[in-house]
Design an enzyme around this catalytic site. Structure first.
Site, PDB file in Angstrom:
ATOM      1  N   SER A 116      -0.398  -1.675   1.020  1.00 47.84           N
ATOM      2  CA  SER A 116      -0.708  -2.263  -0.363  1.00 47.84           C
ATOM      3  C   SER A 116      -2.065  -2.098  -0.323  1.00 47.84           C
ATOM      4  O   SER A 116      -2.719  -2.419   0.523  1.00 47.84           O
ATOM      5  CB  SER A 116       0.108  -3.658  -0.247  1.00 47.84           C
ATOM      6  N   TYR A 156       0.222 -12.098   2.649  1.00 50.24           N
ATOM      7  CA  TYR A 156       1.073 -11.091   2.117  1.00 50.24           C
ATOM      8  C   TYR A 156       0.137  -9.706   2.773  1.00 50.24           C
ATOM      9  O   TYR A 156       0.549  -8.850   3.352  1.00 50.24           O
ATOM     10  CB  TYR A 156       1.414 -10.781   0.724  1.00 50.24           C
ATOM     11  N   LYS A 199       0.585  -6.624   5.678  1.00 49.88           N
ATOM     12  CA  LYS A 199       0.711  -5.139   5.473  1.00 49.88           C
ATOM     13  C   LYS A 199      -0.503  -4.512   6.265  1.00 49.88           C
ATOM     14  O   LYS A 199      -0.139  -3.227   6.812  1.00 49.88           O
ATOM     15  CB  LYS A 199       0.283  -4.835   3.969  1.00 49.88           C
TER      16      LYS A 199
END
Ligand SMILES: NC(=O)c1ccc[n+]([C@@H]2O[C@H](COP(=O)([O-])OP(=O)(O)OC[C@H]3O[C@@H](n4cnc5c(N)ncnc54)[C@H](O)[C@@H]3O)[C@@H](O)[C@H]2O)c1
Length: 317
Positions: free
Chosen positions: A115, A139, A143
């Site tokens: 991402s 988050y 990643k």
């Protein structure tokens, strides 16, 4: 070639399944359906309803596969701030289990959904893959941790891997059995939310005083069909041991007001919106430099914002 699509009942994974099948790949899916929808699974696919966190289910799903497209995971930024341990467990520990089980079955090819959130607030825009990585939420940190884990796996165990750092994915794909589209709950993505905006519940524009031409944030959007095209090109590029990271976007950006305008044009009337204060942690401009994917994968996105909005709107009809 049989590909395991983890997260294959989710928005992007189900689109990948459809396009891969159309190109003659055989498919296995591993998905716990925590966010996905079992009704997207087409006939002729091996579907294991199970979790990345269950090694036996992962091993079962990998049986007979030659490669993995790894979409499964938790991906809500706000939820990741509230539940960082859950995000670490599913995303990082889950991928560790997947890589371990791949090694046991001598499966050496993986394409991973990374991402733009790995970069955090960029110092330079457009963002190159070599830019500093400073994720601003758990988050994005998961990643980045997975990207590092895959790099290590490639150097220590010889896998061949590609991490694709998506910017904003949008649009939908019409399959014979209906539209494959965003059906997230909650939906946090701008285009479906703009298209659902009503006078009673207008979409919020977070920040109108950013240093951009119209004062709203600028983001880079890529159509999900173009995105999957890049996945297949990345898969076909694998073979030699190593790990490549590619940005996937359009290489240009749309402001929030431009997205509202494109959606209003598609719908035929002005979509209601309300100007709201900035959100903490939102960078003003996020645009991908996609020259590496163009150069090394011979990939070029072809669908613009008008198509992304029109496909999303049609999928909601
Ligand atoms: N949508 C975007 O704009 C975007 C941008 C950047 C990166 N990504 C990444 O792309 C991937 C796919 O995104 P999406 O929008 O399709 O999300 P999604 O939530 O629709 O799909 C993720 C799928 O993973 C499944 N899943 C979750 N936890 C699981 C577990 N423990 N075991 C097995 N399956 C599990 C869910 O049920 C769901 O079907 C995600 O990894 C996401 O982080 C998406």
């Amino acid at each position: 070639m049989r590909v395991l699509v983890t997260g294959g009942t989710g928005y992007i994974g189900s689109t990948a399944v459809e396009i891969l099948l159309g190109q003659g790949f055989e498919i296995s899916i591993l998905d716990d359906c925590s966010m996905g929808h079992a009704d997207t699974v087409p006939a002729g696919v091996r579907f294991i309803q199970g979790s990345l966190l269950n090694a036996a289910e992962v091993a079962d799903a990998l049986a007979g596969c030659d490669a993995v497209m790894h979409f499964a995971g938790k991906s809500l930024v706000g939820e990741s701030v509230e539940k960082p341990d859950l995000y670490h467990s599913v995303n990082v520990d889950g991928t560790r289990i997947l890589l371990d089980e791949m090694r046991k079955q001598s499966i050496t090819k993986i394409v991973f959904s990374s991402s733009a959130a790995t970069y955090g607030e960029p110092k330079v825009v457009p963002i190159l893959e070599t830019a500093e990585t400073n994720p601003t939420n758990p988050y994005g940190a998961t990643k980045l941790a997975i990207d590092h884990m895959i790099t290590k796996e490639a150097s220590e165990h010889g896998i061949s891997a590609a991490s694709l750092r998506y910017f904003n994915v949008a649009g939908a794909l019409k399959a014979d059995r209906g539209w494959l589209a965003e059906r997230h709950n909650p939906e946090t993505h701008l285009i479906p939310n703009v298209l659902c905006s009503t006078q009673a519940n207008p979409v919020k524009i977070f920040g109108t005083d950013w240093p951009t031409a119209d004062g709203t944030c600028i983001r880079d959007y890529v159509h999900v069909i173009d995105l999957i095209d890049a996945h297949i090109k990345a898969l076909n590029s694998l073979g030699a041991a190593g790990h490549e990271i590619y940005n996937l976007g359009s290489g240009s950006g749309y402001s929030v007001r431009e997205v509202v305008k494109a959606a209003s044009d598609a719908i035929g009337h002005q979509i209601p919106f309300v100007d709201s204060p900035r959100r903490a942690g939102d960078p003003a401009v996020l645009i991908a430099d996609i020259s590496k994917a163009k150069r090394m994968l011979a990939w070029e996105p072809t669908r613009d914002m008008t198509t992304m909005v029109a496909d999303t709107l049609n999928s909601m009809a």
